[in-house]
Design a protein around this motif. Structure first.
Motif, PDB file in Angstrom:
ATOM      1  N   ALA A 194      16.862  22.749  46.816  1.00 56.18           N
ATOM      2  CA  ALA A 194      15.501  22.539  46.264  1.00 56.18           C
ATOM      3  C   ALA A 194      15.345  23.463  46.875  1.00 56.18           C
ATOM      4  O   ALA A 194      13.930  23.581  45.939  1.00 56.18           O
ATOM      5  CB  ALA A 194      15.096  20.893  47.065  1.00 56.18           C
ATOM      6  N   ILE A 195      15.410  24.357  47.765  1.00 58.79           N
ATOM      7  CA  ILE A 195      14.795  25.450  48.335  1.00 58.79           C
ATOM      8  C   ILE A 195      14.477  26.027  47.074  1.00 58.79           C
ATOM      9  O   ILE A 195      13.250  26.732  46.775  1.00 58.79           O
ATOM     10  CB  ILE A 195      15.219  26.001  49.612  1.00 58.79           C
ATOM     11  CG1 ILE A 195      15.196  25.125  50.468  1.00 58.79           C
ATOM     12  CG2 ILE A 195      14.897  27.061  49.840  1.00 58.79           C
ATOM     13  CD1 ILE A 195      15.981  25.149  51.982  1.00 58.79           C
ATOM     14  N   LEU A 196      15.184  26.592  46.521  1.00 57.74           N
ATOM     15  CA  LEU A 196      15.204  27.373  45.687  1.00 57.74           C
ATOM     16  C   LEU A 196      14.949  27.179  44.428  1.00 57.74           C
ATOM     17  O   LEU A 196      13.523  27.543  43.569  1.00 57.74           O
ATOM     18  CB  LEU A 196      16.943  28.034  44.752  1.00 57.74           C
ATOM     19  CG  LEU A 196      18.283  28.521  46.109  1.00 57.74           C
ATOM     20  CD1 LEU A 196      19.086  28.641  45.472  1.00 57.74           C
ATOM     21  CD2 LEU A 196      16.803  30.046  46.253  1.00 57.74           C
ATOM     22  N   GLY A 226      18.944  19.669  39.386  1.00 60.16           N
ATOM     23  CA  GLY A 226      19.098  21.229  39.904  1.00 60.16           C
ATOM     24  C   GLY A 226      20.207  20.191  41.520  1.00 60.16           C
ATOM     25  O   GLY A 226      20.444  21.648  42.025  1.00 60.16           O
ATOM     26  N   GLY A 227      20.635  19.761  40.941  1.00 57.58           N
ATOM     27  CA  GLY A 227      21.307  18.985  42.437  1.00 57.58           C
ATOM     28  C   GLY A 227      22.165  19.114  42.376  1.00 57.58           C
ATOM     29  O   GLY A 227      22.646  19.853  41.230  1.00 57.58           O
ATOM     30  N   THR A 228      23.276  18.531  43.056  1.00 56.02           N
ATOM     31  CA  THR A 228      24.394  18.454  43.626  1.00 56.02           C
ATOM     32  C   THR A 228      24.973  18.779  41.790  1.00 56.02           C
ATOM     33  O   THR A 228      26.287  19.012  41.002  1.00 56.02           O
ATOM     34  CB  THR A 228      24.925  17.916  44.464  1.00 56.02           C
ATOM     35  OG1 THR A 228      24.196  18.293  45.858  1.00 56.02           O
ATOM     36  CG2 THR A 228      26.601  18.408  44.561  1.00 56.02           C
ATOM     37  N   ASP A 229      25.249  17.290  41.320  1.00 54.89           N
ATOM     38  CA  ASP A 229      25.334  17.305  40.242  1.00 54.89           C
ATOM     39  C   ASP A 229      24.690  17.970  39.226  1.00 54.89           C
ATOM     40  O   ASP A 229      26.198  18.122  38.360  1.00 54.89           O
ATOM     41  CB  ASP A 229      25.706  15.341  40.268  1.00 54.89           C
ATOM     42  CG  ASP A 229      25.539  14.471  41.181  1.00 54.89           C
ATOM     43  OD1 ASP A 229      26.382  14.877  42.033  1.00 54.89           O
ATOM     44  OD2 ASP A 229      25.173  13.572  40.336  1.00 54.89           O
ATOM     45  N   HIS A 230      23.640  18.609  38.944  1.00 53.63           N
ATOM     46  CA  HIS A 230      23.679  19.328  37.919  1.00 53.63           C
ATOM     47  C   HIS A 230      24.379  20.324  38.600  1.00 53.63           C
ATOM     48  O   HIS A 230      25.162  21.035  37.459  1.00 53.63           O
ATOM     49  CB  HIS A 230      22.036  19.603  38.189  1.00 53.63           C
ATOM     50  CG  HIS A 230      21.634  20.021  36.395  1.00 53.63           C
ATOM     51  ND1 HIS A 230      20.019  20.284  36.418  1.00 53.63           N
ATOM     52  CD2 HIS A 230      22.662  21.065  35.241  1.00 53.63           C
ATOM     53  CE1 HIS A 230      19.841  20.693  35.480  1.00 53.63           C
ATOM     54  NE2 HIS A 230      21.199  21.120  35.054  1.00 53.63           N
ATOM     55  N   ILE A 231      24.532  21.002  39.398  1.00 51.51           N
ATOM     56  CA  ILE A 231      25.233  22.274  40.064  1.00 51.51           C
ATOM     57  C   ILE A 231      26.982  22.362  39.221  1.00 51.51           C
ATOM     58  O   ILE A 231      27.506  23.458  39.068  1.00 51.51           O
ATOM     59  CB  ILE A 231      24.585  22.673  41.019  1.00 51.51           C
ATOM     60  CG1 ILE A 231      23.689  23.075  41.243  1.00 51.51           C
ATOM     61  CG2 ILE A 231      25.462  23.954  41.751  1.00 51.51           C
ATOM     62  CD1 ILE A 231      23.082  23.896  42.890  1.00 51.51           C
ATOM     63  N   ALA A 232      27.726  21.121  39.795  1.00 52.77           N
ATOM     64  CA  ALA A 232      28.936  21.374  39.200  1.00 52.77           C
ATOM     65  C   ALA A 232      28.907  20.735  37.953  1.00 52.77           C
ATOM     66  O   ALA A 232      29.828  22.072  37.554  1.00 52.77           O
ATOM     67  CB  ALA A 232      29.141  19.841  40.676  1.00 52.77           C
ATOM     68  N   VAL A 233      28.374  20.305  37.046  1.00 50.64           N
ATOM     69  CA  VAL A 233      28.359  20.849  35.634  1.00 50.64           C
ATOM     70  C   VAL A 233      28.072  22.271  34.809  1.00 50.64           C
ATOM     71  O   VAL A 233      28.738  22.596  34.498  1.00 50.64           O
ATOM     72  CB  VAL A 233      27.370  19.582  34.972  1.00 50.64           C
ATOM     73  CG1 VAL A 233      27.299  19.670  33.366  1.00 50.64           C
ATOM     74  CG2 VAL A 233      27.541  18.011  34.986  1.00 50.64           C
TER      75      VAL A 233
END
Lengths: 505, 163, 314
Positions: free
Chosen positions: C93-95, C152-159
């Motif tokens: 989120a900071i990014l 942009g959350g963890t789930d999105h990053i993982a995908v």
């Protein structure tokens, strides 16, 4: 043991005097916090949950159920008496309820809200007990396109809260929709209309807008009238209790509100507000007293209040059967259940019947306690209105800001409260209806997101929106709701209707 | 309170205030166009991207602005009662005072001022009496909600004096 | 006995003011979410273990925790009695929000809990293994829709990481963001989307009931008691952990920082905390000191890289 025996056993435990007392304490605490404008049931439950930890499991479950129902109900009282909705699900209640209170009929309005909440809570809790597995199957059929169709229907019905001018109603709605665009777009993560201000990234809080436009806008407007009008509102004209006519006009809306609120509450993206909008629109269409709508029609309080409470029980359907917390309140309840070793999910009814039925029995008892607590209090609540204006409005603003500060102690939030309060005042001066702004803020993002999700899943194929029978039916109802009044108007009846509507202040 | 305020009918033709409203709507639409035009329209697999809906709303707002001008011209806006500005200033001053003092002076003092100023807006102008009443009332409310019900409300010197 | 309980509530409520406010914990989220629950659990355990007499939880919601973080960094500077809860989502989120305040502006104390991502499909799905899903993704990335948490959350990053490792442009993934876990889960159960991704706890009861099929988890090694391969086993080098941490205010002296660290260590070692972890189904991933700082720096740079490739950060 079968279903009935479990439920009976639960009721026997819950009906022990000590447990009844816990239920009463829970309901009282829940109402006390829930009554604050801007503090919805989610925060109420979060704040008070630790209180229940200190009891034995049965007692704490019961107190918890009481807090939940008390928090849900608390918002309606201020909505009706002070035109200050406690949370977004009681905004619609303010439309007719406050008009009734102004006319000295606050007692019947509160009574129909309390009894309607009880009836809806009772039916919906029984529904939860016996038809939850069926309801949840229906709820899961709802994907983005079905939700989008539901939103279209909700938008069409909003027009029933427009008042006498289509232009001003639409303008209010679009101001709300514009406000809804503020903040991070959920699907792409991009900030819209935030102008680099971090506090705007999460958008405009519905409760902040509602409290500002209703409570502060109203106070400013009344103050600006100067010494015109009576110094005190006549609190009670006629009976403080519901008359036979009130009963006759309330019971059908209670049942219809329950029928609308329960399934919508059970839908993962439904939410209590939408049920109240649809219920209000339904009652306005079906009433035999259309001239009273906008001036304090009891149906307009009875229906939405029942819908609001029925959807609270509806929320428990996906929570208990699937372990799906579909609202913030449900998420906190999930945390609460874990304290009792209850792991909601598809196997819950099979693995933990005692606790589940204990909870359902607790909800029934808490619902009853809510009625026991609130009916005798109505006379007292109504007396609030006879407080002289300076002290009454000073108190309203104190509690309105207390709610906002308690939910988020930020100077920026208070600034928004002031800005929207002034907007609400200006809109009152120029005859713009207030409710459509809040409705636009609630429905706008839901409709946009569901549309975009539907299109993304179908990779841009527009026909997906009408490729499911549920969506088609909902869109057809929406079309009918839009076209039928036009036909009626063309046949001349509309003139009477619009004339009557124009008599609204 | 200024006595003898009679409702003044400000119906003019065309309605100036309504024209201002139309202008405000147009400005909101303009701001939306400007803001959204800076976004990357990353729509992904949906042809409705993050910019589509704001554009639609902005266009509708422009349309409503034009409609408002039209009604203003015809004098279709409802009559307005005369508004007294004094009470408005009192309430706004109360809200501003609360907003600015909340973190420094704590909930009770800040909210007590709001209470007194609001009462003043409704004709209760004896501030030497209403301010103490407001502060005591707000303090009692603070104790109930902050201490008994665990709601986090900012504490200031007065609250720290007791707790 | 029952009267005693009642009396103890009232007494407890009335007795609270007798203590000084020892700790204030900022939960930079709305009530109900993971950070709020973490903060309230910290509160409960700190009070029951006597680490602190009175702990107050303050919710400062907004923008993936960055609003709470910014307020904490400026208003609580140098205050050794205030803490903030945060986690991996904050890093992203900071990014994405271009937050002026970063985790460098506070004093991270320790990682407390963590959860691995799980990839599931509805029971009726044609995908039997994670390999099937990856094959479909390679063939037509748009046809595989993923339901998960916010953009942009963890789930999105993982995908994004999975796509990248599989040789698919992360910009091409068809990721459908949902606000709460519940709504995403409903979409997966209703087979509205091809696959779902979230913390394992979110799916656990559904997987056990057989309504969802668990294809893979994002841990380094297989998780005990979870019958699923890791993403690594399928040849894609993706390990993602959604951790939660507690941080202290900026501008503390070394002694103050050590005192806070000691309090947190005492808390984590307590039986009450372990008990809470068990009831809530949280993994104990306590990591403090230099090891945590190092891990944090690594996560920040890796996250920045993938968010750029997904196209969320310029």
């Amino acid at each position: 043991m079968n279903t009935f025996e479990f439920l009976l056993q639960g009721l026997v435990i819950a009906a022990q005097p000590m447990n009844l007392l816990y239920a009463l304490i829970g309901v009282t605490l829940g109402t006390a916090v829930g009554v604050l404008p801007g503090i919805g049931p989610a925060l109420t439950v979060a704040l008070l949950l630790p209180v229940t930890y200190q009891l034995d499991p049965a007692g704490s479950l019961i107190m918890f159920a009481g807090i939940y129902y008390g928090g849900m109900y608390g918002g309606s009282t201020t909505s009706i008496l002070l035109n200050t909705p406690g949370e977004s699900a009681s905004i619609v209640t303010a439309l007719e309820g406050n008009k009734m209170a102004r006319a000295g009929r606050g007692g019947p309005a509160l009574a129909t809200a309390a009894i309607g909440s009880f009836v809806a809570g009772l039916i919906a809790t029984l529904g939860l007990a016996f038809i939850a597995p069926f309801i949840v199957k229906v709820a899961l059929v709802f994907g983005p396109r079905e939700y989008f169709a539901l939103m279209v229907l909700a938008f069409v019905t909003v027009s029933s809260a427009f008042g006498d001018s289509t232009l001003r109603g639409l303008t209010s709605l679009f101001v709300g929709l514009a406000l809804a665009m503020v903040g991070i777009d959920q699907l792409s993560g991009q900030a819209r209309l935030s102008f680099g201000i971090p506090d705007l990234l999460d958008g405009v809080e519905v409760t902040t807008l509602a409290v500002a436009m209703f409570a502060i806008g109203e106070s400013l407007y009344i103050a600006a009238q100067g010494d015109r009008g009576p110094d005190r509102i006549e609190a009670v004209k006629g009976s403080v209790w519901m008359s036979a006519a009130d009963w006759a006009r309330s019971w059908k809306p209670w049942l219809r509100g329950t029928a609308i609120g329960f399934p919508i509450g059970a839908m993962p993206a439904g939410g209590a507000e939408i049920g109240t909008f649809l219920s209000y629109a339904t009652e306005k269409r079906l009433t035999k007293h259309p001239e009273e709508f906008g001036n304090g029609a009891i149906e307009g309080v009875a229906g939405p209040e029942a819908a609001n409470n029925a959807s609270a029980a509806g929320t428990l359907v996906p929570l208990l059967t699937l372990g799906l917390p579909t609202t913030a309140t449900a998420a906190i309840m999930l945390a609460g259940f874990q304290q009792y070793g209850l792991q909601p999910g598809p196997l819950l009814f099979a693995t933990n019947p005692q606790l589940v039925w204990g909870l359902i029995a607790s909800l029934l008892i808490a619902n009853l306690m809510l009625l026991v607590l609130n009916l005798p209090l109505i006379g007292l609540w109504v007396k609030l209105l006879s407080i002289p204006k300076p002290w009454l409005y000073a108190g309203i603003l104190l509690f309105a800001t207390l709610g906002t500060i308690g939910a988020n102690p930020s100077v920026f939030e208070l600034g928004m409260l002031l800005a929207f309060g002034l907007l609400g005042y200006a809109m009152r001066v120029f005859g713009y209806p207030i409710a459509p702004v809040v409705v636009g803020l609630i429905l706008g993002p839901l409709a946009e997101q569901q549309l975009r999700r539907a299109l993304a899943i179908s990779q841009g194929d527009l026909t997906t929106l009408v490729a499911s029978p549920v969506a088609v039916v909902l869109l057809l109802i929406a079309a009918a709701a839009l076209i039928v009044p036009l036909i009626l108007r063309a046949r001349g009846r509309g003139q009477v209707l619009s004339q009557l509507a124009a008599s609204e202040d | 309170m200024t006595n003898g305020s009679k409702p003044v009918h400000v119906k003019r033709r065309p309605d100036g205030a309504a024209l201002v409203i139309a202008a405000v709507l147009a400005v909101i639409a303009g701001v939306m166009f400007w803001d959204v035009s800076r976004l990357a329209g990353a729509a992904g697999y949906s042809q409705v991207g993050p910019t589509t809906v704001p554009y639609v709303i902005a266009i509708c707002l422009l349309g409503l602005a034009v409609w408002t001008v039209f009604e203003a011209w015809r004098g279709d806006f409802p009559e307005r009662e005369h508004q007294q500005l004094g009470p408005i200033f009192w309430i706004v001053a109360g809200l501003v005072a609360q907003m600015l003092l909340l973190k420094i002076a704590g909930f009770s003092i800040a909210t007590g001022l709001l209470f007194a100023f609001t009462a003043a807006a409704f004709g209760q102008r004896k501030l030497w009496k209403t301010i103490p009443i407001g502060i005591v009332f707000a303090f009692v409310v603070w104790v109930i909600f902050s201490k008994l019900l665990q709601l986090s409300l900012p504490a200031g010197p007065l609250e720290h004096l007791f707790f | 006995m029952k009267q005693f309980f009642l009396a103890s509530i009232l007494a407890g409520a009335l007795a609270l003011p007798a203590f000084a406010a020892d700790y204030k914990i900022i939960a930079p989220a709305n009530p109900g979410g993971g950070w709020d629950q973490t903060a309230r659990t910290l509160q409960t355990v700190m009070q029951s273990e006597g680490i602190s007499g009175n702990v107050q939880v303050v919710n400062v919601p907004g923008a993936g925790g960055t609003i709470g973080l910014a307020q904490f960094a400026s208003q609580d500077k140098g205050n050794p009695n205030s803490l903030i809860v945060g986690g991996y989502v904050m890093v992203g989120a900071i990014l994405t929000n271009k937050s002026p305040v970063t985790l460098k502006d506070v004093t991270p104390i320790a990682r407390l809990t963590g959860e691995y991502e799980a990839i599931v499909v509805p029971a009726s799905s044609p995908f039997q293994t994670f390999g099937d899903l990856v094959e479909a993704l390679k063939k037509d990335p748009g046809a595989v829709s993923w339901a998960g948490g916010s953009a942009g959350g963890t789930d999105h990053i993982a995908v994004g990481l999975i796509a990248k490792e599989a040789g698919v442009d992360p910009k091409k993934i068809n990721y459908i963001a949902y606000s709460g876990g519940g709504e995403a889960l409903a979409a997966i159960l209703g087979a509205q989307v091809s696959a779902g991704i979230s913390g394992y706890g979110e799916f656990e009861s559904q997987v056990k009931a057989g309504t969802l099929r668990l294809l893979a988890v994002s841990s380094d090694e297989r998780i005990e008691g979870v019958d699923a391969p890791t993403i690594k086993e399928s040849g894609l080098d993706v390990v993602v952990e959604n951790w939660r941490m507690v941080a202290a205010a900026p501008g503390l002296t070394d002694e103050q920082k050590a005192a806070v660290s000691a309090d947190i260590e005492k808390l984590v070692k307590s039986a009450a905390w372990q008990e809470q972890l068990k009831t809530k189904g949280w993994q104990d991933t306590y990591l403090a000191g230099a090891a945590f700082d190092e891990q944090l720096a690594k996560d920040v740079s890796a996250t920045e890289g993938i968010l750029k490739e997904i196209g969320l950060v310029e």
